[in-house]
Design an enzyme around this catalytic site. Structure first.
Site, PDB file in Angstrom:
ATOM      1  N   ASN A  24       0.831  -1.186   0.000  1.00 52.44           N
ATOM      2  CA  ASN A  24       0.000   0.000   0.000  1.00 52.44           C
ATOM      3  C   ASN A  24       0.878   1.253   0.000  1.00 52.44           C
ATOM      4  O   ASN A  24       2.102   1.168  -0.090  1.00 52.44           O
ATOM      5  CB  ASN A  24      -0.953  -0.048   1.209  1.00 52.44           C
ATOM      6  CG  ASN A  24      -2.266   0.634   0.941  1.00 52.44           C
ATOM      7  OD1 ASN A  24      -2.314   1.671   0.301  1.00 52.44           O
ATOM      8  ND2 ASN A  24      -3.340   0.042   1.450  1.00 52.44           N
ATOM      9  N   ARG A  57       3.784  -8.838  20.247  1.00 48.26           N
ATOM     10  CA  ARG A  57       3.644 -10.130  20.922  1.00 48.26           C
ATOM     11  C   ARG A  57       2.335 -10.757  20.455  1.00 48.26           C
ATOM     12  O   ARG A  57       1.406 -10.064  20.036  1.00 48.26           O
ATOM     13  CB  ARG A  57       3.677  -9.974  22.435  1.00 48.26           C
ATOM     14  CG  ARG A  57       2.565  -9.144  23.001  1.00 48.26           C
ATOM     15  CD  ARG A  57       2.596  -9.067  24.525  1.00 48.26           C
ATOM     16  NE  ARG A  57       1.592  -8.190  25.047  1.00 48.26           N
ATOM     17  CZ  ARG A  57       0.276  -8.364  24.983  1.00 48.26           C
ATOM     18  NH1 ARG A  57      -0.222  -9.437  24.387  1.00 48.26           N
ATOM     19  NH2 ARG A  57      -0.561  -7.499  25.501  1.00 48.26           N
ATOM     20  N   HIS A  68      22.856  -0.888  12.366  1.00 49.60           N
ATOM     21  CA  HIS A  68      24.147  -0.214  12.495  1.00 49.60           C
ATOM     22  C   HIS A  68      24.752  -0.561  13.850  1.00 49.60           C
ATOM     23  O   HIS A  68      24.037  -0.932  14.780  1.00 49.60           O
ATOM     24  CB  HIS A  68      23.982   1.298  12.325  1.00 49.60           C
ATOM     25  CG  HIS A  68      23.396   1.661  11.003  1.00 49.60           C
ATOM     26  ND1 HIS A  68      24.123   1.622   9.829  1.00 49.60           N
ATOM     27  CD2 HIS A  68      22.141   2.038  10.649  1.00 49.60           C
ATOM     28  CE1 HIS A  68      23.347   1.962   8.826  1.00 49.60           C
ATOM     29  NE2 HIS A  68      22.142   2.217   9.288  1.00 49.60           N
ATOM     30  N   THR A 119      10.039  -7.511  16.493  1.00 50.74           N
ATOM     31  CA  THR A 119      11.459  -7.633  16.827  1.00 50.74           C
ATOM     32  C   THR A 119      11.933  -9.073  16.877  1.00 50.74           C
ATOM     33  O   THR A 119      13.134  -9.321  16.909  1.00 50.74           O
ATOM     34  CB  THR A 119      11.739  -6.985  18.199  1.00 50.74           C
ATOM     35  OG1 THR A 119      10.992  -7.674  19.195  1.00 50.74           O
ATOM     36  CG2 THR A 119      11.370  -5.509  18.202  1.00 50.74           C
ATOM     37  N   LYS A 120      10.967 -10.026  16.923  1.00 46.77           N
ATOM     38  CA  LYS A 120      11.288 -11.461  17.031  1.00 46.77           C
ATOM     39  C   LYS A 120      10.425 -12.244  16.060  1.00 46.77           C
ATOM     40  O   LYS A 120       9.396 -11.763  15.585  1.00 46.77           O
ATOM     41  CB  LYS A 120      11.010 -11.961  18.451  1.00 46.77           C
ATOM     42  CG  LYS A 120      11.911 -11.351  19.509  1.00 46.77           C
ATOM     43  CD  LYS A 120      11.735 -12.031  20.849  1.00 46.77           C
ATOM     44  CE  LYS A 120      10.513 -11.469  21.551  1.00 46.77           C
ATOM     45  NZ  LYS A 120      10.360 -11.909  22.919  1.00 46.77           N
ATOM     46  N   GLY A 133      -1.154  -1.002   8.884  1.00 48.88           N
ATOM     47  CA  GLY A 133      -0.510   0.279   8.645  1.00 48.88           C
ATOM     48  C   GLY A 133       0.452   0.676   9.757  1.00 48.88           C
ATOM     49  O   GLY A 133       0.236   0.382  10.928  1.00 48.88           O
TER      50      GLY A 133
END
Length: 190
Positions: A84, A179, A114, A164-165, A141
């Site tokens: 989108n 989660r 980084h 993140t996982k 979104g």
């Protein structure tokens, strides 16, 4: 001794300010600009540009403006893919997305990170990890998918989530960090 581009391609830490690395990005920027300026009604030209930009793209891949990416050739999407408005995929490493996936507006998928060290950042170093997304995934979104993440099939990533996982199949994830909040039925399992 390896060039910075060879280090990048090998998945090693590399300097993102290197001229060869920058040239690869420049090609993607030019193709994104052309794709973003192509009228949505000109589906044939859009498909040509998606095929030129992406490593692979399945049938009926749709990318709405304003799409941005770092390389393009590291993006592999299945059939019926939809990106989108204002989606960014920082594909310094491969990004593999399955069939029937939808990515909501203002979403970032990134394979690049980084160093935590100020000296590493001053040296313009980057580190990369691939992202893999299964089939039948809806990313809402304003989401962020971080480097190295694998998202299973039949997953909904709620709007605004930061993944993140790894995420297993057949669930909804939400929040920062994301989660699992509930299971989903797989009503199209083959």
């Amino acid at each position: 001794m390896m060039t910075e581009l060879e280090k990048l391609d090998a998945g090693l830490e590399f300097c993102f300010a290197d001229p060869e690395v920058e040239a690869r990005k420049g090609n993607a920027v030019a193709l994104c600009r052309e794709l973003n300026s192509t009228p949505h009604t000109d589906r044939a030209r859009q498909r040509e540009l998606i095929a030129a930009l992406f490593g692979t793209a399945g049938e009926n891949a749709t990318v709405l403006p304003f799409f941005q990416c770092d390389n393009g050739r590291n993006i592999h999407v299945g059939r019926e893919f939809l990106a989108n408005y204002n989606v960014t995929i920082l594909d310094v490493a491969p990004v593999r997305i399955g069939d029937w996936c939808m990515i909501g507006p203002n979403t970032l998928i990134t394979t690049v990170n980084h160093p935590l060290s100020p000296m590493g950042r001053r040296a313009r170093l980057s580190q990369v990890k691939s992202v893999t997304i299964g089939n039948d995934v809806w990313i809402g979104g304003g989401c962020t998918i971080l480097p190295g993440v694998t998202i299973g099939s039949n997953v909904v990533v709620a709007a605004g989530a930061v993944v993140t996982k790894d995420v297993p199949d057949n669930c909804v994830v939400a929040g920062v960090p994301a989660r699992k909040i509930r299971d989903l039925e797989d009503d199209v399992s083959e």
